[in-house]
Design a protein around this motif. Structure first.
Motif, PDB file in Angstrom:
ATOM      1  N   ALA A 100      45.453  21.014  80.629  1.00 47.44           N
ATOM      2  CA  ALA A 100      45.666  21.598  81.994  1.00 47.44           C
ATOM      3  C   ALA A 100      46.506  22.987  81.904  1.00 47.44           C
ATOM      4  O   ALA A 100      47.473  22.969  81.255  1.00 47.44           O
ATOM      5  N   VAL A 101      46.207  23.817  82.958  1.00 45.86           N
ATOM      6  CA  VAL A 101      46.824  25.080  83.242  1.00 45.86           C
ATOM      7  C   VAL A 101      47.680  24.707  84.297  1.00 45.86           C
ATOM      8  O   VAL A 101      47.355  24.566  85.234  1.00 45.86           O
ATOM      9  N   PHE A 102      49.085  25.162  84.327  1.00 49.21           N
ATOM     10  CA  PHE A 102      49.944  24.885  85.269  1.00 49.21           C
ATOM     11  C   PHE A 102      50.301  26.497  85.759  1.00 49.21           C
ATOM     12  O   PHE A 102      50.927  27.180  84.869  1.00 49.21           O
ATOM     13  N   ILE A 103      49.986  26.757  86.940  1.00 50.52           N
ATOM     14  CA  ILE A 103      50.201  28.043  87.648  1.00 50.52           C
ATOM     15  C   ILE A 103      51.211  28.028  88.682  1.00 50.52           C
ATOM     16  O   ILE A 103      51.031  27.494  89.668  1.00 50.52           O
ATOM     17  N   GLY A 104      52.315  28.740  88.476  1.00 56.47           N
ATOM     18  CA  GLY A 104      53.292  28.881  89.605  1.00 56.47           C
ATOM     19  C   GLY A 104      52.850  29.853  90.494  1.00 56.47           C
ATOM     20  O   GLY A 104      52.309  31.103  90.239  1.00 56.47           O
ATOM     21  N   LEU A 105      53.207  29.911  91.790  1.00 53.76           N
ATOM     22  CA  LEU A 105      53.073  30.687  92.879  1.00 53.76           C
ATOM     23  C   LEU A 105      54.539  31.021  93.698  1.00 53.76           C
ATOM     24  O   LEU A 105      55.062  30.231  94.022  1.00 53.76           O
ATOM     25  N   ASN A 106      54.868  32.491  93.238  1.00 52.37           N
ATOM     26  CA  ASN A 106      56.151  32.712  93.948  1.00 52.37           C
ATOM     27  C   ASN A 106      55.883  33.845  94.954  1.00 52.37           C
ATOM     28  O   ASN A 106      55.361  34.897  94.592  1.00 52.37           O
ATOM     29  N   ILE A 107      56.104  33.511  96.248  1.00 53.31           N
ATOM     30  CA  ILE A 107      55.869  34.558  97.245  1.00 53.31           C
ATOM     31  C   ILE A 107      56.932  35.666  97.088  1.00 53.31           C
ATOM     32  O   ILE A 107      56.672  36.769  97.825  1.00 53.31           O
ATOM     33  N   LEU A 108      58.004  35.401  96.592  1.00 55.24           N
ATOM     34  CA  LEU A 108      58.694  36.708  96.514  1.00 55.24           C
ATOM     35  C   LEU A 108      58.469  37.305  95.126  1.00 55.24           C
ATOM     36  O   LEU A 108      58.313  36.824  94.029  1.00 55.24           O
ATOM     37  N   ASP A 109      58.379  38.767  95.343  1.00 54.03           N
ATOM     38  CA  ASP A 109      57.799  39.313  94.324  1.00 54.03           C
ATOM     39  C   ASP A 109      58.643  39.771  93.491  1.00 54.03           C
ATOM     40  O   ASP A 109      59.371  41.033  93.143  1.00 54.03           O
ATOM     41  N   GLU A 110      59.033  39.030  92.290  1.00 48.13           N
ATOM     42  CA  GLU A 110      60.177  38.952  91.587  1.00 48.13           C
ATOM     43  C   GLU A 110      59.841  38.694  90.229  1.00 48.13           C
ATOM     44  O   GLU A 110      59.110  37.789  90.067  1.00 48.13           O
ATOM     45  N   ALA A 111      60.735  39.434  89.230  1.00 49.04           N
ATOM     46  CA  ALA A 111      60.066  38.984  87.821  1.00 49.04           C
ATOM     47  C   ALA A 111      60.939  37.627  87.487  1.00 49.04           C
ATOM     48  O   ALA A 111      62.006  37.486  88.041  1.00 49.04           O
ATOM     49  N   PRO A 112      60.434  36.904  86.335  1.00 46.69           N
ATOM     50  CA  PRO A 112      61.179  35.862  85.933  1.00 46.69           C
ATOM     51  C   PRO A 112      62.502  36.386  85.516  1.00 46.69           C
ATOM     52  O   PRO A 112      62.713  37.515  84.937  1.00 46.69           O
ATOM     53  N   VAL A 113      63.428  35.444  85.604  1.00 49.59           N
ATOM     54  CA  VAL A 113      64.937  35.655  85.275  1.00 49.59           C
ATOM     55  C   VAL A 113      64.960  35.383  83.483  1.00 49.59           C
ATOM     56  O   VAL A 113      63.872  34.966  83.203  1.00 49.59           O
ATOM     57  N   HIS A 134      52.494  27.506  82.429  1.00 50.69           N
ATOM     58  CA  HIS A 134      51.751  28.516  81.673  1.00 50.69           C
ATOM     59  C   HIS A 134      51.693  29.999  82.041  1.00 50.69           C
ATOM     60  O   HIS A 134      51.627  30.916  81.448  1.00 50.69           O
ATOM     61  N   ALA A 135      51.827  30.030  83.543  1.00 53.92           N
ATOM     62  CA  ALA A 135      51.687  31.385  84.183  1.00 53.92           C
ATOM     63  C   ALA A 135      52.358  31.365  85.747  1.00 53.92           C
ATOM     64  O   ALA A 135      52.608  30.058  86.030  1.00 53.92           O
ATOM     65  N   CYS A 136      52.923  32.388  85.731  1.00 49.64           N
ATOM     66  CA  CYS A 136      53.405  32.501  87.376  1.00 49.64           C
ATOM     67  C   CYS A 136      52.714  33.866  88.024  1.00 49.64           C
ATOM     68  O   CYS A 136      52.635  35.044  87.452  1.00 49.64           O
ATOM     69  N   LEU A 137      52.212  33.433  89.368  1.00 51.79           N
ATOM     70  CA  LEU A 137      51.642  34.680  90.123  1.00 51.79           C
ATOM     71  C   LEU A 137      52.686  35.205  91.027  1.00 51.79           C
ATOM     72  O   LEU A 137      53.534  34.331  91.983  1.00 51.79           O
ATOM     73  N   THR A 138      53.103  36.386  91.145  1.00 54.30           N
ATOM     74  CA  THR A 138      53.359  36.892  92.256  1.00 54.30           C
ATOM     75  C   THR A 138      52.583  37.795  93.029  1.00 54.30           C
ATOM     76  O   THR A 138      51.496  38.022  92.543  1.00 54.30           O
ATOM     77  N   PRO A 139      52.913  38.422  94.226  1.00 58.84           N
ATOM     78  CA  PRO A 139      51.958  39.089  95.130  1.00 58.84           C
ATOM     79  C   PRO A 139      51.313  40.347  94.344  1.00 58.84           C
ATOM     80  O   PRO A 139      50.288  40.986  94.167  1.00 58.84           O
ATOM     81  N   SER A 140      52.228  40.849  93.066  1.00 59.62           N
ATOM     82  CA  SER A 140      52.002  42.113  92.578  1.00 59.62           C
ATOM     83  C   SER A 140      51.341  42.073  91.144  1.00 59.62           C
ATOM     84  O   SER A 140      50.769  42.953  90.685  1.00 59.62           O
ATOM     85  N   ARG A 141      51.677  40.875  90.504  1.00 59.88           N
ATOM     86  CA  ARG A 141      51.390  40.528  88.916  1.00 59.88           C
ATOM     87  C   ARG A 141      51.318  39.164  88.588  1.00 59.88           C
ATOM     88  O   ARG A 141      51.540  38.333  89.481  1.00 59.88           O
TER      89      ARG A 141
END
Length: 198
Positions: A159-172, A186-193
């Motif tokens: 299974a693929v786990f995909i985070g959704l971050n409405i704040l357009d911020e890079a991972p720390v 496995h991945a995180c989506l932001t509005p821009s990338r």
């Protein structure tokens, strides 16, 4: 390398998210939907788990994504979570255009539980995960209840786990207080990338 605690990241992210206007939440949520369809083979999944948004906390609005799946008549089926009376676990039910919904104690819409529409975690091929922040290893910060870590641990290995971050911020760089029971994305989506991990 700077290490951040979950509590510090939560304290920083919540006011930034709360400061977004409704128009910004709408626009960014649509961008998250577009990112998912652009970068993932959504039409090849059989089951996708989606969270339903808590609008008062400016969570990503997943309804545009849900309606797009329905409108495109994909073979993909959707499941959504229901918090259980023990307040530590989730069960999951199919979400269709005719599924009745009701708000839980936190105001989050949930499918009305129906044993005939329950979906086992092992059936899911992809899970959209709410979050406030994440790090470069895919570890995430939520509200601190541990619901999703317990749930993701029950899913199939592929299974693929995909985070959704409405704040357009890079991972720390790194979250300092990761627990052995925490399950990485496995991945995180932001509005821009899209950020891919591992």
């Amino acid at each position: 390398m700077t290490h951040y605690t979950k509590a510090a990241l939560r304290r920083a992210a919540l006011p930034r998210r709360q400061a977004l206007s409704r128009a910004e939440v709408t626009q960014r949520s649509q961008q998250l939907c577009d990112q998912l369809f652009r970068h993932f083979l959504v039409g090849q999944w059989r089951w996708l788990h989606v969270f339903l948004p808590l609008a008062l906390k400016n969570e990503p609005d997943t309804w545009p994504l849900i309606h797009r799946v329905w409108a495109e008549a994909l073979p993909l089926r959707l499941a959504a979570p229901v918090v259980q009376p023990d307040v530590i676990s989730l069960r999951h039910y199919e979400l269709t255009p005719t599924t009745p919904l009701r708000a839980n104690r936190w105001g989050i819409p949930e499918p009305v539980a129906d044993p005939t529409t329950e979906v086992a975690p092992a059936q899911l091929e992809a899970v959209l995960v709410p979050l406030l922040a994440c790090d470069q290893q895919g570890q995430r910060v939520g509200y601190g209840g541990g619901f999703y870590d317990r749930f993701l641990a029950q899913c199939q290995p592929k299974a693929v786990f995909i985070g959704l971050n409405i704040l357009d911020e890079a991972p720390v760089a790194a979250i300092a207080d990761v627990l052995p029971t925490d399950v990485a994305l496995h991945a995180c989506l932001t509005p821009s990338r899209v950020w891919n991990f591992g």
